[in-house]
Each structure stands twice: as structure tokens, then as C-alpha cells.
Design an enzyme around this catalytic site. Sequence first.
Site, short mmCIF file in Angstrom:
data_model
loop_
_atom_site.label_atom_id
_atom_site.label_comp_id
_atom_site.label_asym_id
_atom_site.label_seq_id
_atom_site.Cartn_x
_atom_site.Cartn_y
_atom_site.Cartn_z
N ASP A 58 -98.52 -81.16 50.42
CA ASP A 58 -99.33 -80.73 51.64
C ASP A 58 -98.73 -80.73 52.94
O ASP A 58 -98.20 -81.92 53.47
CB ASP A 58 -100.57 -81.94 51.88
CG ASP A 58 -101.42 -81.24 52.91
OD1 ASP A 58 -100.98 -80.51 53.58
OD2 ASP A 58 -102.64 -81.91 52.91
N SER A 139 -96.39 -63.72 60.75
CA SER A 139 -97.14 -62.49 60.25
C SER A 139 -97.41 -61.64 61.38
O SER A 139 -96.74 -62.03 62.61
CB SER A 139 -98.67 -63.06 60.31
OG SER A 139 -99.70 -62.12 60.26
N TYR A 152 -105.54 -68.49 63.71
CA TYR A 152 -104.31 -67.77 63.08
C TYR A 152 -103.24 -67.09 63.83
O TYR A 152 -102.15 -67.36 63.45
CB TYR A 152 -104.93 -67.15 62.03
CG TYR A 152 -104.05 -66.27 60.96
CD1 TYR A 152 -103.61 -66.93 59.92
CD2 TYR A 152 -103.64 -65.10 60.93
CE1 TYR A 152 -102.59 -66.63 58.96
CE2 TYR A 152 -102.72 -64.73 60.08
CZ TYR A 152 -102.09 -65.46 59.05
OH TYR A 152 -101.33 -64.72 58.13
N LYS A 156 -99.47 -68.31 63.92
CA LYS A 156 -98.21 -67.59 63.73
C LYS A 156 -97.42 -67.21 64.63
O LYS A 156 -96.11 -66.99 64.35
CB LYS A 156 -98.83 -66.32 63.04
CG LYS A 156 -99.46 -66.69 61.53
CD LYS A 156 -98.62 -67.25 60.68
CE LYS A 156 -99.11 -67.37 59.21
NZ LYS A 156 -98.23 -67.98 58.43
#
Length: 259
Positions: A58, A139, A152, A156
Site C-alpha cells: 500500500d 498524467s 486527481y 498529479k
Amino acid sequence: MQRLKGKICLVTGAARGIGEAIVRAFHDEGTRVIVTDIDEGAARSLAAELDTESFRLDVAEEADWDAMAQVLPVLDVLVNNAGITGFESGPAAHDPEHATLADWRAVHAVNSDGTFLGCRYAIRAMRGSGKGSIINISSRSGLVGIPGAAAYAASKAAVRNHTKTVALYCAQQQLAIRCNSIHPAAILTPMWEPMLGDGPEREERMAALVADTPLKRFGKPEEVAALAVMLASDEAAYMTGAELTLDGGLLAGSAATPG
């Protein structure tokens, strides 16, 4: 010739999607590749197929990285691939106005904290040899704003900038440890499933998602993996702190003909 022969490589989030493609490509290039994922069963299955090792990891848990350092104290290549969008468990609001702090933190724990912890582990594991390659999967969303995926996009972007910080730090330490980021967009992986859904509208949704991409198609995980192989290899020995975009021309601008 196998380009990664003799190297020890670890890939996070490796049980499916881009991570799985990178594992397979690295294996084909002759490396000892370690398959890690929070999904221990899927990681074990892939590792068994390739006759290699797997571990449950993890990436958001410091203790897991500390345990990995005990198991694998020496490393040549790390791919920080594990990441989440926040949409995995349902259609929660992720815009800047309605996102909850808990959802924001959950995404950053995996994407930002996981990358930080991975880079820290890799530097320590590579310091003995004085060389290595850290590859962070960011990304397209780390380069531009995404109104409906605030956490997100921000996470990123953090991956992108931390990559440069790690690259400069290692150079400052006179270590030949390179750190680069890959910025994929519209790569067809299981991560898209919550957005594509099922039923007759699926194809329409897929077409709409790639409509603004000049190449008019989804990218393939294998295409990201090919770039990772290059960055992991000695061919990229003079490349560090770089960001490589793999998006079918999406960020190049409009493909429309001037009127």
C-alpha cells in the site's frame, strides 16, 4: 538484446493496467521485476505467470515501504505507478466546490504521498551503487486543470514537480540517480471503467472521450510501457527531471484547419 538485463526493478500498482504492461515489458527486457500492488492476489497471479516475485504494498503506508526496504534494500529501477482517481468507489463530487476533504486526502495519500515515499525509498536503495532510475507516472491531468477531478489533477501536478525536485537533489548529491515523469492521457485501462459504464452508450462515451485527441484513439498501456523501458535503460543516462507526454497529441493544440 535485452535492454534491462541484470537490473532489479520494482513497479507499484502493478497488477493491472499500465503497471501490468510495464511489468511485462520489463520482464521481456531481462530484468528481475518485483510486482507490487495493494491487491495481493492479483499481484501474486501475475508474478507466478512470469516466474518472479510479488508483494502486497500500500503505497500510502510508510510502514509498507519500510518493510519493502528490509526485503529489497538494493534497487536499480523504481516505477511509481500506483494511483487512484477518487471515482473508484462511486460517483462522488470531485470539483473544487463540492469535493470533501476526506476524498481530497484519500487521492493525495496514494498519488502524492505514495510517490514521495517511493522516491525516498528508491534514493536510499540506489545510493550504494550511486545510480538508478526513478520513473513517476503522472498524467496529462498534472499539466492542465481538470474541473471535475480537482484532487486527481492537483496530486498529479505534485508528482510532476516532485520528480524535478528529486532529480535536482540527486544531481546535487553527485548521484547518477535519474528521476523522470511520464504523463499519459486517454490510455485505455480499467481506471476508465467507472466513466465508460456498460450498455449501448459505452461506445458513444468512448468516442466522445477521444474526439479531441488528434490521433482519434485511446492509447495502449503497452505504449506507456515502451517509454518506461527507455527511461529505465542506460540509453536515457543523460535524461533527468524531464516530463514526457504520451497523449495522442492532445496537448499539442487544436487539429482544426484554419478558416
